[in-house]
Write an enzyme that holds these catalytic residues in place. Structure first.
Site, PDB file in Angstrom:
ATOM      1  N   GLY A 126       0.816  -1.211   0.000  1.00 50.71           N
ATOM      2  CA  GLY A 126       0.000   0.000   0.000  1.00 50.71           C
ATOM      3  C   GLY A 126       0.850   1.261   0.000  1.00 50.71           C
ATOM      4  O   GLY A 126       2.026   1.221  -0.337  1.00 50.71           O
TER       5      GLY A 126
ATOM      6  N   GLY B 238       5.251   4.109  -9.023  1.00 43.69           N
ATOM      7  CA  GLY B 238       6.035   2.875  -9.170  1.00 43.69           C
ATOM      8  C   GLY B 238       5.134   1.652  -9.117  1.00 43.69           C
ATOM      9  O   GLY B 238       5.188   0.768  -9.980  1.00 43.69           O
ATOM     10  N   HIS B 239       4.273   1.607  -8.098  1.00 42.75           N
ATOM     11  CA  HIS B 239       3.325   0.490  -7.989  1.00 42.75           C
ATOM     12  C   HIS B 239       2.412   0.439  -9.219  1.00 42.75           C
ATOM     13  O   HIS B 239       2.146  -0.627  -9.769  1.00 42.75           O
ATOM     14  CB  HIS B 239       2.429   0.671  -6.757  1.00 42.75           C
TER      15      HIS B 239
ATOM     16  N   GLY C 256       9.175  -4.717  -8.566  1.00 48.82           N
ATOM     17  CA  GLY C 256       9.999  -3.589  -8.988  1.00 48.82           C
ATOM     18  C   GLY C 256      11.479  -3.900  -8.840  1.00 48.82           C
ATOM     19  O   GLY C 256      11.905  -4.463  -7.830  1.00 48.82           O
TER      20      GLY C 256
ATOM     21  N   MET D  37      11.013   6.428  -6.505  1.00 47.35           N
ATOM     22  CA  MET D  37       9.769   6.506  -5.718  1.00 47.35           C
ATOM     23  C   MET D  37       9.751   5.394  -4.681  1.00 47.35           C
ATOM     24  O   MET D  37      10.186   4.274  -4.937  1.00 47.35           O
ATOM     25  CB  MET D  37       8.565   6.384  -6.638  1.00 47.35           C
TER      26      MET D  37
ATOM     27  N   ASP E  33      -7.375   5.783  -0.405  1.00 47.21           N
ATOM     28  CA  ASP E  33      -6.739   6.382  -1.572  1.00 47.21           C
ATOM     29  C   ASP E  33      -6.144   5.298  -2.492  1.00 47.21           C
ATOM     30  O   ASP E  33      -6.273   5.353  -3.716  1.00 47.21           O
ATOM     31  CB  ASP E  33      -5.650   7.346  -1.074  1.00 47.21           C
ATOM     32  N   ASP E  34      -5.509   4.296  -1.881  1.00 43.42           N
ATOM     33  CA  ASP E  34      -4.900   3.199  -2.657  1.00 43.42           C
ATOM     34  C   ASP E  34      -5.948   2.471  -3.492  1.00 43.42           C
ATOM     35  O   ASP E  34      -5.747   2.204  -4.685  1.00 43.42           O
ATOM     36  CB  ASP E  34      -4.243   2.166  -1.731  1.00 43.42           C
TER      37      ASP E  34
ATOM     38  N   LYS F 136      13.582  -1.811  -8.213  1.00 39.61           N
ATOM     39  CA  LYS F 136      14.121  -1.006  -7.113  1.00 39.61           C
ATOM     40  C   LYS F 136      14.553  -1.894  -5.955  1.00 39.61           C
ATOM     41  O   LYS F 136      15.585  -1.689  -5.345  1.00 39.61           O
ATOM     42  CB  LYS F 136      13.093   0.003  -6.606  1.00 39.61           C
TER      43      LYS F 136
ATOM     44  N   GLN G 171      -7.030   4.386  -6.460  1.00 39.21           N
ATOM     45  CA  GLN G 171      -6.020   4.386  -7.538  1.00 39.21           C
ATOM     46  C   GLN G 171      -6.003   3.062  -8.288  1.00 39.21           C
ATOM     47  O   GLN G 171      -5.877   3.033  -9.509  1.00 39.21           O
ATOM     48  CB  GLN G 171      -4.629   4.631  -6.948  1.00 39.21           C
TER      49      GLN G 171
ATOM     50  N   GLN H 121      15.271  -8.257  -3.306  1.00 39.96           N
ATOM     51  CA  GLN H 121      13.985  -8.964  -3.213  1.00 39.96           C
ATOM     52  C   GLN H 121      13.726  -9.767  -4.486  1.00 39.96           C
ATOM     53  O   GLN H 121      13.292 -10.923  -4.440  1.00 39.96           O
ATOM     54  CB  GLN H 121      12.875  -7.948  -2.975  1.00 39.96           C
TER      55      GLN H 121
ATOM     56  N   HIS I 103       2.179   4.598  -5.146  1.00 36.34           N
ATOM     57  CA  HIS I 103       2.710   5.693  -5.956  1.00 36.34           C
ATOM     58  C   HIS I 103       2.846   5.182  -7.392  1.00 36.34           C
ATOM     59  O   HIS I 103       2.474   4.027  -7.687  1.00 36.34           O
ATOM     60  CB  HIS I 103       4.052   6.178  -5.385  1.00 36.34           C
TER      61      HIS I 103
ATOM     62  N   SER J  21       7.358   4.302  -0.882  1.00 37.63           N
ATOM     63  CA  SER J  21       6.351   4.668   0.134  1.00 37.63           C
ATOM     64  C   SER J  21       7.021   5.360   1.305  1.00 37.63           C
ATOM     65  O   SER J  21       6.410   6.171   1.996  1.00 37.63           O
ATOM     66  CB  SER J  21       5.623   3.420   0.637  1.00 37.63           C
ATOM     67  N   ARG J  22       8.285   5.037   1.555  1.00 40.34           N
ATOM     68  CA  ARG J  22       8.989   5.610   2.706  1.00 40.34           C
ATOM     69  C   ARG J  22       9.449   7.048   2.453  1.00 40.34           C
ATOM     70  O   ARG J  22       9.854   7.726   3.395  1.00 40.34           O
ATOM     71  CB  ARG J  22      10.181   4.733   3.104  1.00 40.34           C
TER      72      ARG J  22
ATOM     73  N   GLN K 159       8.019  -9.270   7.945  1.00 40.81           N
ATOM     74  CA  GLN K 159       9.235  -8.788   7.298  1.00 40.81           C
ATOM     75  C   GLN K 159       9.821  -7.548   7.970  1.00 40.81           C
ATOM     76  O   GLN K 159      10.790  -6.975   7.477  1.00 40.81           O
ATOM     77  CB  GLN K 159       8.996  -8.560   5.803  1.00 40.81           C
TER      78      GLN K 159
END
Ligand code: AMP
Length: 288
Positions: free
Chosen positions: A31, A36-37, A152, A189, A77-78, A154, A81, A158, A34, A191-192, A61
């Site tokens: 969640g 990126g997601h 991603g 981008m 909001d998520d 990024k 979107q 992972q 942005h 979330s943090r 995690q």
């Protein structure tokens, strides 16, 4: 868009998609969405009949000293979107639904252990993190039964851990790694990023600048890992408020250090801005 909170209901849907012969693309997230997601959703929509997204802030995690409790939760909001991005179903289970026996601190839990790969790169600074990631993604793959799953680049470590999990544990899913989406000024981008103060937000650009410095040197013909890492460190020296966690050149599959840069190698950086840990990377040969 259907919002599903129970595992049983999600399974009913995925069985139905399978019966109808539809390909399912899956975008797992925590969640606080942005662009990126949303780029992962867009790719899935291009390549699959059905796109399922999940929102689950996975307690397993996060270490005890990390930001689980204050991780941004912006469900309303998520979901708006995801709906306008054309997602068919949103799986958003509670922590109790996913871990009825409790998550952290229950020594009886069955976990997916990534092996040595799980202690490299971010796994070195976040012990147990990739066990949590592998375990939750294995569970989600069983519940959603996707044809393809989108992640991603990024989060390069992972991707390496999950690729290996899919291969070693014979998951019947194609893992697709998607390019890093950046803000206009180059910041990857995340979330943090919303944790950053205005000063930290300015300083956070050091990650992209550091990688840019190394990339420029590489384009000029330098391929020694030590020289590229030193070029990145020079940028950090100019931004003392940022604290380096790692700057490294590794093989993108094993995450083991490389001495020489070549196309396909992964140049990766992690740093703290205040209490916020940010990561960024460059797959050599691809656009930065
Ligand atoms: P998260 O919600 O942070 O767990 O991320 C969910 C997925 O979105 C993961 O596969 C991330 O790698 C991916 N993702 C996060 N940030 C970006 C970005 N800037 N560009 C592309 N993908 C991203």
């Amino acid at each position: 868009m259907q919002i599903v909170t129970s595992i049983a209901e999600m399974r009913r849907l995925t069985r139905d998609y399978a019966r109808r012969g539809l390909t399912v693309g899956f975008v797992p997230t925590m969640g606080a969405l942005h662009a990126g997601h949303l780029s992962l959703v867009a790719r899935s929509r291009r390549e699959c009949d059905i796109t399922i997204a999940s929102i689950f802030v996975n307690p397993l995690q996060f270490a005890a000293n990390e930001d689980y409790a204050r991780y941004p939760r912006t469900f309303h909001d998520d979901s708006r979107q995801l709906e306008s991005a054309g997602v068919t179903a949103l799986f958003a289970p509670s922590a109790d639904e996913m871990y009825p026996a409790g998550s952290n601190g229950n020594p009886e839990n069955f976990l997916v252990q990534p092996g040595p790969l799980g202690s490299r790169l971010d796994g070195a600074s976040r012990p147990g993190h990739f066990t949590g990631v592998a375990t939750v993604v294995a569970k989600l793959f069983h519940i959603v039964a996707p044809t393809r799953a989108y992640f991603g680049q990024k989060d390069a470590a992972q991707v390496a851990v999950l690729r290996r999990m899919v291969r070693d544990l014979n998951f019947d899913v194609e893992l697709v790694a998607c390019p890093i989406i950046r803000e206009a000024d180059g910041l990857a981008m995340s979330s943090r990023n919303r944790y950053l103060s205005p000063a930290e937000r300015r300083d956070a650009l050091v990650l992209h600048r550091a990688i840019g410095n190394a990339a420029m040197l590489y384009m000029m013909g330098e391929s020694s890992a030590d020289a590229l890492i030193a070029a990145a460190q020079t940028e950090f020296a100019l931004t003392p408020a940022a604290r380096i966690d790692y700057i490294t050149l590794v093989d993108p599959d094993t995450l083991l250090p490389l001495k020489q840069a070549a196309p396909g190698a992964l140049f990766a950086v992690a740093a703290y801005l205040g209490n916020t840990r940010l990561i960024d990377n460059w797959l050599i040969g691809q656009e930065l």
